[in-house]
Design a protein around this motif. Structure first.
Motif, mmCIF file in Angstrom:
data_model
loop_
_atom_site.group_PDB
_atom_site.id
_atom_site.type_symbol
_atom_site.label_atom_id
_atom_site.label_comp_id
_atom_site.label_asym_id
_atom_site.label_seq_id
_atom_site.Cartn_x
_atom_site.Cartn_y
_atom_site.Cartn_z
ATOM 1 N N GLY A 3 0.752 -1.218 0.017
ATOM 2 C CA GLY A 3 -0.090 -0.012 0.085
ATOM 3 C C GLY A 3 0.769 1.428 -0.043
ATOM 4 O O GLY A 3 2.217 1.331 0.104
ATOM 5 N N PRO A 4 0.333 2.284 0.017
ATOM 6 C CA PRO A 4 1.017 3.732 -0.131
ATOM 7 C C PRO A 4 1.560 4.189 1.258
ATOM 8 O O PRO A 4 0.982 3.956 2.271
ATOM 9 N N VAL A 5 2.773 4.557 1.253
ATOM 10 C CA VAL A 5 3.482 5.043 2.443
ATOM 11 C C VAL A 5 3.395 6.505 2.414
ATOM 12 O O VAL A 5 3.348 7.143 3.318
ATOM 13 N N LEU A 6 3.127 7.268 1.146
ATOM 14 C CA LEU A 6 3.069 8.785 0.927
ATOM 15 C C LEU A 6 1.830 8.993 0.135
ATOM 16 O O LEU A 6 1.753 8.113 -1.258
ATOM 17 N N GLU A 7 1.117 9.598 0.226
ATOM 18 C CA GLU A 7 0.107 10.413 -0.619
ATOM 19 C C GLU A 7 0.250 12.094 -0.579
ATOM 20 O O GLU A 7 0.141 12.363 0.706
ATOM 21 N N MET A 8 0.363 12.704 -1.494
ATOM 22 C CA MET A 8 0.314 14.148 -1.842
ATOM 23 C C MET A 8 -0.756 14.372 -2.484
ATOM 24 O O MET A 8 -0.862 13.963 -3.760
ATOM 25 N N ARG A 9 -1.610 15.310 -2.179
ATOM 26 C CA ARG A 9 -3.097 15.522 -2.450
ATOM 27 C C ARG A 9 -3.454 16.795 -2.889
ATOM 28 O O ARG A 9 -3.500 17.672 -1.925
ATOM 29 N N SER A 10 -3.445 17.124 -4.209
ATOM 30 C CA SER A 10 -3.831 18.247 -4.479
ATOM 31 C C SER A 10 -3.118 19.680 -4.221
ATOM 32 O O SER A 10 -3.419 20.662 -3.767
ATOM 33 N N ILE A 11 -1.670 19.259 -4.211
ATOM 34 C CA ILE A 11 -0.741 20.198 -3.782
ATOM 35 C C ILE A 11 -0.525 21.592 -4.771
ATOM 36 O O ILE A 11 -0.490 21.516 -5.893
ATOM 37 N N VAL A 12 -0.466 22.610 -3.836
ATOM 38 C CA VAL A 12 -0.767 23.959 -4.768
ATOM 39 C C VAL A 12 0.450 24.893 -4.233
ATOM 40 O O VAL A 12 0.298 25.187 -2.888
ATOM 41 N N LYS A 13 1.425 25.444 -4.818
ATOM 42 C CA LYS A 13 2.429 26.138 -4.253
ATOM 43 C C LYS A 13 2.664 27.354 -5.057
ATOM 44 O O LYS A 13 2.859 27.318 -6.325
ATOM 45 N N THR A 14 2.487 28.611 -4.431
ATOM 46 C CA THR A 14 2.561 29.930 -5.242
ATOM 47 C C THR A 14 3.710 30.542 -4.721
ATOM 48 O O THR A 14 3.725 30.920 -3.640
ATOM 49 N N PHE A 15 4.722 31.184 -5.588
ATOM 50 C CA PHE A 15 5.551 32.245 -5.503
ATOM 51 C C PHE A 15 5.044 33.588 -5.926
ATOM 52 O O PHE A 15 4.192 33.606 -6.904
ATOM 53 N N PRO A 16 5.606 34.812 -5.376
ATOM 54 C CA PRO A 16 5.105 35.909 -6.016
ATOM 55 C C PRO A 16 5.293 35.961 -7.572
ATOM 56 O O PRO A 16 6.357 35.883 -8.134
ATOM 57 N N GLY A 17 4.072 35.924 -8.230
ATOM 58 C CA GLY A 17 4.183 36.123 -9.719
ATOM 59 C C GLY A 17 4.250 34.866 -10.439
ATOM 60 O O GLY A 17 4.102 34.904 -11.521
ATOM 61 N N VAL A 18 4.408 33.525 -9.792
ATOM 62 C CA VAL A 18 4.647 32.152 -10.160
ATOM 63 C C VAL A 18 3.904 31.343 -9.523
ATOM 64 O O VAL A 18 3.910 31.060 -8.133
#
Length: 525
Positions: A3-18
């Motif tokens: 089974g999964p040891v890691l799940e990353m769900r719907s990750i959003v990361k914003t930097f200024p302007g990007v």
């Protein structure tokens, strides 16, 4: 299947302007080696920094589940306490401390406020042996090679009882032998139950060690593939990375026909250079090569063959001790005793180590590009900032440098975009001869194709190009002729029509250049 040891769900990361990450999803199974692929700037490293707490909870959107529980890491120490350890592309070792001190830095064996050196050395020895190193734990990091340093980083991770090991471009600075050792160690750790995530541009390495590969493009997760499946070919992975099929990995190129009677743009005759410390040892031994305008000439050789030493010593004698030889430009002997002299004669050198020698990482794209030819954007000795910006904006667009503005610090760019800045600054200098030393090292296939296209265009404009590379396929795909070197000596010259990987490898492993009779015999075979 585990089974999964890691799940990353719907990750959003914003930097200024990007927006660096947009709805990224990643699932990693227990005990597997999971690869992450994507072009430079796709968001791979940013995703791993989110996972490891470098970008702490609250600075991104989405959820991370580790071993079935939601985790919110406030810093990198918090992720390490859960057994998640990241090894960055730029190694985080102190060169003047010992291997043991580096392994336990911040995680010391201490009693009553004092370090227990006996226990430290004993445990360090165990960890070093576990990663295949026989070095004494009191050896300084500065006294071992980069390949061993990478293994020390893994030993450091093992000291933290790692459950999930993240490796960001672990073989980017390694030779083939050290790369194989590292990849075999990753497989051995897998057998010991340690899950790994590996970010790499080297698709052959991914096929060797990975079970699954997740492709990220433009900040989005595109798909996850089973590496062992028959349909998961290198072309299939590349198609996912760049969003299109790459029918050709290199631009179409018509071999250059030399003008009759024309002198070479650059000719190096009987060039000999001694090692900077061991001055009895020749690192370049009586080498003679030439390149004509419009021609791309390759130099192939194994590690230590003397390719970089040749390039650096010709370009302003920036390596070793000059012992003899001449440089001719368009048939006329020239002096290249300093970098300024070499540049004044129309010679440019793109170094293999862009971070240390090719760029000022804390300065902007704008300043880096103009640096080689400030006179072109200056009036009465003062830089015209508007003219400087116009030049750098022009290169940002023509070279497809992915950055919001030309005032972005170069250190924040991906490797491929940094390389485009290096090429831009030397193209702006207006050279007649470009010496390119590993110009595509550490960058993805999409960015490689863009750089190949630029190089091909420069040759079409009449520039003479010397192309040094450890990757034989790109030499075969780009060059009109290829010289081979071994132990500082020239061992052969192969035209495009006769060049194969087998022929080049045979020449690269010779002790010395063949005699005329031997050359004739080789051609006959």
């Amino acid at each position: 299947m585990a089974g999964p040891v890691l799940e990353m769900r719907s990750i959003v990361k914003t930097f200024p302007g990007v927006k660096a990450l947009s709805d990224v999803t990643l699932t990693v199974r227990q005990g597997e080696v999971h690869a992450i692929c994507g072009e430079n700037g796709a968001g791979k490293s940013t995703l791993m920094k989110v996972l490891s707490g470098v970008h702490p909870h609250g600075t991104y959107e989405g959820d991370i589940l580790f071993e079935g529980e939601v985790v919110r890491f406030k810093d990198i120490r918090a992720s390490e306490q859960h057994g998640i350890v990241i090894i960055h592309q730029e190694l985080a070792l102190s060169p003047y401390l010992s291997l043991a001190e580096n392994i336990f830095l911040g995680n010391e064996h201490a009693r009553g406020g004092f370090i227990d050196w006996r226990e430290t050395l004993r445990h360090a020895t165990e960890l070093l042996r576990r990663v295949g190193l026989q070095d004494h734990p009191e050896t300084r990091v500065a006294d071992i090679g980069v390949g061993k340093q990478q293994l020390v980083e893994i030993a450091k991770a093992l000291s933290k009882k790692v459950k999930l090991l993240i490796l960001d471009e672990p073989t980017a600075a390694l030779n083939d032998e050290d790369s194989d050792k590292l990849l075999n160690l990753i497989l051995e750790l897998k057998n010991q139950g340690i899950t790994s995530i590996i970010i790499s541009h080297k698709l052959n390495e991914i096929r060797k060690v990975a079970d699954s590969v997740t492709i990220i493009r433009d900040g989005r997760s595109i798909e996850t593939l089973d590496v062992k499946a028959e349909e998961t070919t290198e072309d299939r992975i590349i198609s996912g990375m760049v969003g299109r099929d790459l029918d050709h990995r290199f631009p179409e190129r018509t071999p250059h026909e030399a003008e009759e009677g024309a002198a070479p743009a650059l000719e190096i005759r009987n060039w000999t250079v001694h090692h900077p410390i061991d001055q009895q040892r020749k690192v370049v031994d009586d080498v003679s090569i030439s390149v004509r305008r419009g021609e791309i000439v390759g130099i192939a050789g194994l590690m230590g063959a003397g390719r970089t030493e040749l390039a650096m010593s010709v370009f302003g004698r920036t390596y070793g001790r000059y012992a003899g030889g001449t440089v001719l430009k368009d048939g006329v002997e020239i002096r290249t005793k300093s970098v300024a002299e070499a540049v004044d004669h129309g010679i440019a050198y793109v170094t293999e180590d862009r971070k240390h020698y090719g760029l000022n990482l804390i300065d902007t794209i704008n300043r880096n590009i103009s640096l080689t030819a400030l006179k072109k954007v200056a009036k009465r000795g003062v830089v015209d900032e508007q003219a400087e910006r116009q030049v750098s904006e022009g290169f940002r667009k023509s070279m497809n440098i992915k950055a919001p503005t030309v005032f972005e610090p170069v250190g924040k760019l991906s490797g491929g975009n940094q390389q485009k800045v290096v090429l831009s600054k030397w193209i702006f200098a207006g050279p007649d001869v470009l010496i390119l030393d590993e110009p595509t090292r550490g960058i993805d296939v999409g960015a490689k194709y863009e750089i190949y296209t630029v190089i091909d265009q420069l040759a079409a404009q009449g520039k003479a190009v010397v192309f040094i590379s450890s990757e034989l396929p790109e030499l075969l795909g780009m060059c009109d002729r290829i010289y081979t070197m071994s132990a500082g000596r020239l061992t052969g010259e192969v035209p495009r029509s006769e060049a194969t990987q087998e022929v080049l490898m045979r020449q690269m492993t010779k002790d010395k250049a063949p005699t005329d009779n031997a050359k004739d015999e080789e051609v006959t075979r």
